[in-house]
Enzyme design. Sequence first.
Site, PDB file in Angstrom:
ATOM      1  N   GLY A  10    -120.707 -47.773  -5.224  1.00 56.96           N
ATOM      2  CA  GLY A  10    -121.096 -46.443  -5.672  1.00 56.96           C
ATOM      3  C   GLY A  10    -119.887 -45.622  -6.083  1.00 56.96           C
ATOM      4  O   GLY A  10    -118.834 -45.686  -5.454  1.00 56.96           O
ATOM      5  N   THR A 125    -115.502 -44.274   0.063  1.00 59.84           N
ATOM      6  CA  THR A 125    -116.933 -44.139   0.292  1.00 59.84           C
ATOM      7  C   THR A 125    -117.228 -42.718   0.731  1.00 59.84           C
ATOM      8  O   THR A 125    -116.529 -42.173   1.586  1.00 59.84           O
ATOM      9  CB  THR A 125    -117.468 -45.120   1.356  1.00 59.84           C
ATOM     10  OG1 THR A 125    -118.791 -44.729   1.746  1.00 59.84           O
ATOM     11  CG2 THR A 125    -116.611 -45.168   2.589  1.00 59.84           C
ATOM     12  N   ILE A 126    -118.262 -42.131   0.163  1.00 59.87           N
ATOM     13  CA  ILE A 126    -118.625 -40.781   0.588  1.00 59.87           C
ATOM     14  C   ILE A 126    -119.156 -40.793   2.015  1.00 59.87           C
ATOM     15  O   ILE A 126    -119.153 -39.762   2.689  1.00 59.87           O
ATOM     16  CB  ILE A 126    -119.648 -40.126  -0.360  1.00 59.87           C
ATOM     17  CG1 ILE A 126    -120.992 -40.844  -0.322  1.00 59.87           C
ATOM     18  CG2 ILE A 126    -119.107 -40.027  -1.777  1.00 59.87           C
ATOM     19  CD1 ILE A 126    -122.105 -40.091  -1.028  1.00 59.87           C
ATOM     20  N   ASP A 127    -119.618 -41.957   2.499  1.00 57.48           N
ATOM     21  CA  ASP A 127    -120.214 -42.039   3.839  1.00 57.48           C
ATOM     22  C   ASP A 127    -119.183 -42.022   4.962  1.00 57.48           C
ATOM     23  O   ASP A 127    -119.555 -41.871   6.127  1.00 57.48           O
ATOM     24  CB  ASP A 127    -121.060 -43.311   3.960  1.00 57.48           C
ATOM     25  CG  ASP A 127    -122.314 -43.254   3.109  1.00 57.48           C
ATOM     26  OD1 ASP A 127    -122.850 -42.149   2.929  1.00 57.48           O
ATOM     27  OD2 ASP A 127    -122.747 -44.303   2.622  1.00 57.48           O
ATOM     28  N   GLY A 170    -126.458 -41.367   3.677  1.00 56.37           N
ATOM     29  CA  GLY A 170    -126.019 -41.899   4.960  1.00 56.37           C
ATOM     30  C   GLY A 170    -126.972 -42.985   5.401  1.00 56.37           C
ATOM     31  O   GLY A 170    -127.961 -42.716   6.081  1.00 56.37           O
ATOM     32  N   ARG A 171    -126.689 -44.204   4.958  1.00 58.81           N
ATOM     33  CA  ARG A 171    -127.588 -45.334   5.229  1.00 58.81           C
ATOM     34  C   ARG A 171    -127.562 -45.725   6.704  1.00 58.81           C
ATOM     35  O   ARG A 171    -128.590 -45.798   7.372  1.00 58.81           O
ATOM     36  CB  ARG A 171    -127.174 -46.529   4.371  1.00 58.81           C
ATOM     37  CG  ARG A 171    -127.945 -47.804   4.639  1.00 58.81           C
ATOM     38  CD  ARG A 171    -127.372 -48.954   3.854  1.00 58.81           C
ATOM     39  NE  ARG A 171    -127.445 -48.708   2.430  1.00 58.81           N
ATOM     40  CZ  ARG A 171    -128.520 -48.989   1.690  1.00 58.81           C
ATOM     41  NH1 ARG A 171    -129.589 -49.522   2.259  1.00 58.81           N
ATOM     42  NH2 ARG A 171    -128.531 -48.745   0.411  1.00 58.81           N
ATOM     43  N   ARG A 265    -140.564 -27.345   3.249  1.00 54.03           N
ATOM     44  CA  ARG A 265    -140.189 -27.980   1.991  1.00 54.03           C
ATOM     45  C   ARG A 265    -139.035 -28.957   2.233  1.00 54.03           C
ATOM     46  O   ARG A 265    -138.245 -28.776   3.162  1.00 54.03           O
ATOM     47  CB  ARG A 265    -139.743 -26.938   0.963  1.00 54.03           C
ATOM     48  CG  ARG A 265    -140.820 -25.980   0.503  1.00 54.03           C
ATOM     49  CD  ARG A 265    -141.785 -26.677  -0.456  1.00 54.03           C
ATOM     50  NE  ARG A 265    -142.699 -25.726  -1.066  1.00 54.03           N
ATOM     51  CZ  ARG A 265    -143.838 -25.308  -0.517  1.00 54.03           C
ATOM     52  NH1 ARG A 265    -144.196 -25.770   0.689  1.00 54.03           N
ATOM     53  NH2 ARG A 265    -144.620 -24.446  -1.130  1.00 54.03           N
ATOM     54  N   GLN A 273    -124.368 -35.631  -4.541  1.00 51.94           N
ATOM     55  CA  GLN A 273    -123.239 -35.716  -3.600  1.00 51.94           C
ATOM     56  C   GLN A 273    -122.107 -36.590  -4.126  1.00 51.94           C
ATOM     57  O   GLN A 273    -120.970 -36.490  -3.656  1.00 51.94           O
ATOM     58  CB  GLN A 273    -123.730 -36.282  -2.266  1.00 51.94           C
ATOM     59  CG  GLN A 273    -124.737 -35.390  -1.569  1.00 51.94           C
ATOM     60  CD  GLN A 273    -125.577 -36.179  -0.577  1.00 51.94           C
ATOM     61  OE1 GLN A 273    -125.217 -36.294   0.586  1.00 51.94           O
ATOM     62  NE2 GLN A 273    -126.695 -36.719  -1.030  1.00 51.94           N
ATOM     63  N   ARG A 274    -122.394 -37.469  -5.075  1.00 46.15           N
ATOM     64  CA  ARG A 274    -121.376 -38.380  -5.602  1.00 46.15           C
ATOM     65  C   ARG A 274    -120.640 -37.798  -6.810  1.00 46.15           C
ATOM     66  O   ARG A 274    -119.600 -38.310  -7.202  1.00 46.15           O
ATOM     67  CB  ARG A 274    -122.025 -39.696  -6.054  1.00 46.15           C
ATOM     68  CG  ARG A 274    -122.568 -40.552  -4.951  1.00 46.15           C
ATOM     69  CD  ARG A 274    -122.894 -41.931  -5.493  1.00 46.15           C
ATOM     70  NE  ARG A 274    -123.442 -42.801  -4.465  1.00 46.15           N
ATOM     71  CZ  ARG A 274    -122.713 -43.472  -3.590  1.00 46.15           C
ATOM     72  NH1 ARG A 274    -121.397 -43.355  -3.598  1.00 46.15           N
ATOM     73  NH2 ARG A 274    -123.295 -44.245  -2.700  1.00 46.15           N
TER      74      ARG A 274
END
Length: 341
Positions: A10, A125-127, A170-171, A265, A273-274
């Site tokens: 990603g 990685t953003i995570d 966030g997997r 909602r 976010q990427r």
Amino acid sequence: MRVGVLTGGGDCPGLNAVLRAVTRKGISVHQHEVLGFRSGWLGPVEGLVAPLTLDRVEDILNRGGTILGSSRTNPYKVDDGIARLKATLAEHRVDALIAIGGEDTLGVAEQLTHDGVPVVGVPKTIDNDLDATDYTFGFDTAVHIATEAIDRLRTTAESHHRALVVEVMGRHAGWIALHSGLAGGANVILVPEQPFSVEQVCEWVEQRFERQYAPIIVVAEGAVPEGGKELLVTGERDAFGHVRLGGVGTWLADEIAKRTGKESRAVVLGHVQRGGTPTAYDRVLATRFGLHAIDAITEGDFGKMVALRGTDIVRVPLREATAQLKTVPPERYAEAEVLFG
């Protein structure tokens, strides 16, 4: 020396800063040639090359994404993938590779070192879930984007007296949810590492409404209710065995509405976010990683990943960085939990 470089997995803000640092120091200091491979690991497999020159990287520091492009290609799942990769490196006289990516990209890099390909890794990685480094670049920008979204959503939630559920990426690791939730003053933060009780979430929501405020719930895409499962966008798996997660935010918003009678909602931030311009922190961290990666290549210190330890950039074995994911420990989550409701 001719050095190849690729960006896999990603995309995220800061990738171009690494490419710029590798190219500028590689050429100006070490007198290397730098050759970019397009579209992640697909590049060396298919022979997709893009030479990197000083002019090519001149104005890319503040650009998001990657000028080389990316993909989730796994050369070990492609017919004759490794043989084709090695043939491409030989054809273009590439002496060593710099692989910029997360667990999947660097997992391939680690395997390649055992197959005789000299590789140095850069953690992206953003995570923020790569082990052996305190932070990965891309994470700070993702948290900043999510926090800004929470700030904006709070005003509309208060205006309409609604509960708002914000689903972030966030997997398997909830670092984005934890940090953006804390920074945005969320009333509930849900992460993959801690199965959540829907009843408890609804109780926190009602406590917030009792004080005449609208609740904000931040949930990572991989969070699961007690006794439940991850919610999937599709069961189809990519080349690294991952399914697409998504939908927990909408599901939770519906449950809150049904159980509390309050309007609710969901907002899914997704790939927002990427994207976009990297923060100053990510630009500096990515640049430092790139400078140290080209030094490692020059010194022949292969099979390593550059990593942040405290304020220092160090080198760690790729196998150490990819052996397991860095997840949110229970004590870190407990720090935040006292603020819920």
